[in-house]
Write an enzyme that holds these catalytic residues in place. Structure first.
Site, PDB file in Angstrom:
ATOM      1  N   HIS A  58       2.643  -1.463   9.319  1.00  0.00           N
ATOM      2  CA  HIS A  58       2.454  -0.426   8.296  1.00  0.00           C
ATOM      3  C   HIS A  58       3.442  -0.627   7.148  1.00  0.00           C
ATOM      4  O   HIS A  58       4.632  -0.826   7.376  1.00  0.00           O
ATOM      5  CB  HIS A  58       2.652   0.964   8.904  1.00  0.00           C
ATOM      6  CG  HIS A  58       2.011   2.055   8.108  1.00  0.00           C
ATOM      7  ND1 HIS A  58       2.525   2.466   6.895  1.00  0.00           N
ATOM      8  CD2 HIS A  58       0.909   2.810   8.326  1.00  0.00           C
ATOM      9  CE1 HIS A  58       1.757   3.436   6.419  1.00  0.00           C
ATOM     10  NE2 HIS A  58       0.786   3.669   7.265  1.00  0.00           N
ATOM     11  N   GLY A 130      19.976  10.123  -5.880  1.00  0.00           N
ATOM     12  CA  GLY A 130      20.719   9.277  -4.959  1.00  0.00           C
ATOM     13  C   GLY A 130      21.237   7.991  -5.560  1.00  0.00           C
ATOM     14  O   GLY A 130      21.128   7.760  -6.767  1.00  0.00           O
ATOM     15  N   ARG A 132      21.866   4.078  -6.705  1.00  0.00           N
ATOM     16  CA  ARG A 132      20.989   3.141  -7.412  1.00  0.00           C
ATOM     17  C   ARG A 132      20.430   2.070  -6.487  1.00  0.00           C
ATOM     18  O   ARG A 132      19.263   1.707  -6.576  1.00  0.00           O
ATOM     19  CB  ARG A 132      21.766   2.480  -8.569  1.00  0.00           C
ATOM     20  CG  ARG A 132      20.989   1.397  -9.321  1.00  0.00           C
ATOM     21  CD  ARG A 132      19.830   2.024 -10.072  1.00  0.00           C
ATOM     22  NE  ARG A 132      19.010   1.032 -10.748  1.00  0.00           N
ATOM     23  CZ  ARG A 132      18.040   0.324 -10.182  1.00  0.00           C
ATOM     24  NH1 ARG A 132      17.773   0.492  -8.897  1.00  0.00           N
ATOM     25  NH2 ARG A 132      17.332  -0.526 -10.874  1.00  0.00           N
ATOM     26  N   PRO A 136      20.022  -2.168   2.719  1.00  0.00           N
ATOM     27  CA  PRO A 136      18.900  -2.893   3.311  1.00  0.00           C
ATOM     28  C   PRO A 136      18.534  -2.425   4.718  1.00  0.00           C
ATOM     29  O   PRO A 136      17.401  -2.619   5.154  1.00  0.00           O
ATOM     30  CB  PRO A 136      19.372  -4.350   3.316  1.00  0.00           C
ATOM     31  CG  PRO A 136      20.856  -4.290   3.161  1.00  0.00           C
ATOM     32  CD  PRO A 136      21.134  -3.056   2.362  1.00  0.00           C
ATOM     33  N   GLY A 139      17.148   1.585   3.635  1.00  0.00           N
ATOM     34  CA  GLY A 139      16.146   1.636   2.591  1.00  0.00           C
ATOM     35  C   GLY A 139      16.195   2.907   1.761  1.00  0.00           C
ATOM     36  O   GLY A 139      17.248   3.519   1.579  1.00  0.00           O
TER      37      GLY A 139
END
Length: 251
Positions: A58, A130, A132, A136, A139
């Site tokens: 997904h 939030g 910039r 990773p 996310g």
């Protein structure tokens, strides 16, 4: 547990799937309550979920991927917009997540627009709230205010290519978004559909469209749907996890 811990919030439903590798939670709560629940849920998710590991079929851009505030009556639209903006601001400030608005809060920008290209592409778009740069591992999160949509899956006889072809065809219908997928765990092809306007494109119409190309071996509802979404559905076609918003809310 974190999502349901906020005072005045009820967890109505949970749906998890190993191939999509995601869970969908339905919560009910009053003004300010849902924002608190989503902030706490986002913080907890950040400790468990690492997006740098494989995450299933997904599309996604975040550990807490989407956080829509759903209103069931038109007169609640304004309150839902206010709650969505409060949620977005708190997710950015308290959970440290880049937040991107979509839908009516962002001139019609869609989830697909923001997910296209994944986190790498999203880094080129300035978030609404939030930090910039997204971490990773965690996310970003996509936030909206919207009426209920119907998340529905058709398992079909055929391969992934056929599922993708059918998904492309049903995307021509009003208010329909669709993906064609292969589910390794279930060993079946799936047409996964979001119906954003079940009045414009009723569920039975989608069943007819998919069935015109191949045999539908099973159907499944993800989460909850308005009771009227099932109007006209054939009695001989079972829907796994068939549940209505009205039953879940006790109304």
């Amino acid at each position: 547990q974190a999502l349901a811990a906020a005072e005045g919030v009820r967890l109505l439903d949970t749906h998890s799937d190993p191939d999509h590798h995601r869970s969908v939670f339905w919560l009910a709560g009053g003004p300010g309550r849902l924002a608190e629940a989503l902030v706490q849920g986002a913080k907890e998710a950040a400790g468990w979920i690492d997006l740098t590991t494989p995450r299933g079929v997904h599309p996604h851009v975040g550990a807490l991927d989407v956080a829509p505030i759903v209103y069931t009556k038109d007169e609640h639209r304004g309150a839902a917009c206010a709650e969505a903006l409060l949620t977005a601001a708190r997710l950015g400030e308290e959970a440290g997540l880049p937040v991107y608005l979509y839908g009516i809060l962002a001139d019609g920008r869609t989830r697909a627009d923001l997910r296209r290209g994944g986190l790498k592409a999203l880094r080129t778009i300035l978030p609404d709230f939030g930090p910039r740069e997204p971490d990773p591992r965690r996310g970003a999160v996509l936030v909206a205010a919207r009426p209920p949509l119907v998340a529905f899956n058709f398992e079909i006889e055929g391969d992934e290519e056929l599922a993708r072809d059918i998904a492309a065809e049903v995307r021509r219908l009003e208010g329909v978004r669709a993906l064609g997928l292969w589910l390794e765990t279930a060993a079946v092809a799936q047409v996964s559909v979001n119906i954003e306007d079940h009045r414009a494109t009723p569920l039975p119409r989608l069943l007819e469209e998919v069935s015109s190309r191949t045999r539908v071996s099973a159907t499944e509802l993800v989460g909850l749907a308005p009771a009227e979404a099932f109007a006209g559905w054939p009695a001989n076609v079972e829907i796994r996890h068939r549940q209505t918003i009205e039953d879940a809310l006790g109304s």
